[in-house]
Design a protein around this motif. Structure first.
Motif, PDB file in Angstrom:
ATOM      1  N   UNK A 109       0.835  -1.205   0.000  1.00 15.46           N
ATOM      2  CA  UNK A 109       0.000   0.000   0.000  1.00 15.46           C
ATOM      3  C   UNK A 109       0.865   1.249   0.000  1.00 15.46           C
ATOM      4  N   UNK A 110       1.948   1.221   0.765  1.00 13.97           N
ATOM      5  CA  UNK A 110       2.858   2.361   0.806  1.00 13.97           C
ATOM      6  C   UNK A 110       3.472   2.623  -0.563  1.00 13.97           C
ATOM      7  N   UNK A 111       3.672   1.535  -1.315  1.00 15.33           N
ATOM      8  CA  UNK A 111       4.247   1.665  -2.650  1.00 15.33           C
ATOM      9  C   UNK A 111       3.201   2.075  -3.684  1.00 15.33           C
ATOM     10  N   UNK A 112       1.936   2.123  -3.268  1.00 18.88           N
ATOM     11  CA  UNK A 112       0.876   2.532  -4.176  1.00 18.88           C
ATOM     12  C   UNK A 112       0.256   1.402  -4.969  1.00 18.88           C
ATOM     13  N   UNK A 113       0.518   0.160  -4.553  1.00 17.67           N
ATOM     14  CA  UNK A 113      -0.050  -0.998  -5.262  1.00 17.67           C
ATOM     15  C   UNK A 113      -1.351  -1.421  -4.600  1.00 17.67           C
ATOM     16  N   UNK A 114      -2.394  -1.548  -5.391  1.00 19.22           N
ATOM     17  CA  UNK A 114      -3.681  -1.990  -4.883  1.00 19.22           C
ATOM     18  C   UNK A 114      -3.870  -3.478  -5.179  1.00 19.22           C
ATOM     19  N   UNK A 164       6.494  -0.228 -11.351  1.00 16.32           N
ATOM     20  CA  UNK A 164       5.510   0.783 -10.994  1.00 16.32           C
ATOM     21  C   UNK A 164       5.453   1.888 -12.050  1.00 16.32           C
ATOM     22  N   UNK A 165       4.430   2.748 -11.943  1.00 22.33           N
ATOM     23  CA  UNK A 165       4.271   3.831 -12.905  1.00 22.33           C
ATOM     24  C   UNK A 165       5.457   4.783 -12.890  1.00 22.33           C
ATOM     25  N   UNK A 166       6.095   4.923 -11.726  1.00 12.82           N
ATOM     26  CA  UNK A 166       7.245   5.822 -11.626  1.00 12.82           C
ATOM     27  C   UNK A 166       8.544   5.176 -12.087  1.00 12.82           C
TER      28      UNK A 166
END
Length: 370
Positions: free
Chosen positions: A209-214, A230-232
């Protein structure tokens, strides 16, 4: 991820009103495997919560009747209960056992005119000359199959001893590695090691979650051991977001024996969660047991200790030992005494000892990561 074993028969020599002949079923991950199939096994299955039609693999330790007489009848009964409309979808029943088992089944099914609604294949283990006394060695003329395959028989493999491991590799897939190893008995006998493959650890969901993964397909890829970008542009490795792997469980089932042979058994059974070992007679009958190719509780305990097993399960009792529920005060042969003898031999080792009884089901819990 559940795994358990159910003992269908825990007696030696022959089935009796008190104990069935040797047979047990291991259930894991939707698989249902039968180890030995003495006379009356199909009746014991009907009395249990298990379904014979779910059995996909059979392992026969040796060719004495109290371990194999029930196999032809069981296959025929499963066939009778098979829906003819689903014949095309029936999986092949894989059968593993000593050389001669293929001929035994082919002749028995052929002479009785038995037709099956599913395919089967027999994979034979080639024994070595030191697995039995000379009189227990079966000739190639007696054990070599002849004539055409049974109509439902598929070609099986002949599996030789691997010199490097001193074991027989029966098969390996994503879930299990199954090996056989040599035992000494009046006829060549084998034991079996079922090793569950390690599983990936749990996902560290808070970190994800901290990494932005759902939750979604990317979780599945990471769980399967694949990296995710990731997108970044950051690449997330599975090792970053997975907890320690879950160690696979190991179950080892030994056929009749008065000793193990070579280093293979100790390697294959090392740190087994469950070691199932025969204890036909009590320690006071040691000479008689060995004379007939069998073991006592103390002998079984020695194998468990050498393997560093976690639990020793005793079975294959002489019919002189009644189940605990039928034991009467003053009876000379107390089956609980066999458990005490093994526990005394293992005192201080931390190895638990369990007495198997017919229809006893033993859960095999998951191991915790080291």
């Amino acid at each position: 991820m559940t795994m358990d074993m159910t003992f269908l028969g825990t007696g030696s020599a022959y089935p009796s009103p008190h104990r069935g002949a040797s047979a047990l079923v291991l259930r894991a991950e939707g698989e249902c495997w039968l180890f030995d199939c003495g006379e009356g096994t199909q009746t014991q299955l009907m009395r249990s919560q298990l379904r014979a039609g779910r059995i996909t693999k059979v392992f026969i330790s040796h060719l004495h009747g109290d371990h194999v007489f029930g196999l032809p009848g069981l296959l025929c009964t499963v066939s009778l209960n098979t829906n003819p409309s689903s014949v095309q979808d029936q999986p092949c029943v894989e059968i593993y056992g000593p050389r001669g088992l293929r001929h035994f089944l082919r002749v028995t099914l052929g002479l009785t005119g038995s037709q099956l609604l599913f395919p089967y294949a027999v994979h034979e283990l080639e024994p070595t000359l030191d697995q039995s006394p000379p009189e227990g060695q079966l000739s190639h003329e007696m054990t070599t199959e002849s004539g055409p395959l049974h109509p439902q028989e598929q070609p099986g493999r002949s599996i030789c001893l691997d010199a490097s491991s001193d074991c027989y590799l029966l098969f390996e897939d994503k879930k299990f590695v199954v090996r056989a190893f040599r035992l000494f008995h009046r006829v060549p006998s084998f034991g079996f090691s079922v090793q569950e493959q390690d599983r990936p650890g749990r996902l560290k969901t808070e970190l994800l979650k901290e990494l932005g993964l759902k939750p979604g397909p990317l979780y599945g890829r990471l769980k399967a051991g694949q990296s995710v970008t990731l997108d970044n542009g950051r690449v997330v490795l599975p090792s970053e977001v997975l907890e320690d792997p879950i160690p696979g469980r190991k179950v080892c089932i030994l056929g009749d024996c008065s000793s193990v042979l070579g280093e293979g058994p100790l390697k294959a059974c090392n740190r087994a969660d469950i070691l199932v070992h025969e204890a036909t007679l009590g320690d006071e009958h040691h000479e008689k047991a060995v004379e007939h190719g069998h073991s006592t509780p103390k002998m079984a305990a020695a194998v468990a200790q050498a393997c560093c097993a976690r639990r020793l399960v005793l079975y294959h009792f002489s019919q002189r030992y009644k189940p605990c529920a039928l034991q009467k005060e003053g009876d000379d042969d107390d089956v609980v005494e066999l458990q005490r003898q093994a526990e005394d031999a293992l005192d201080g080792s931390g190895i638990e000892v369990t007495l198997a009884e017919d229809f006893f089901t033993l859960p095999i819990p998951l191991r915790r990561p080291q």
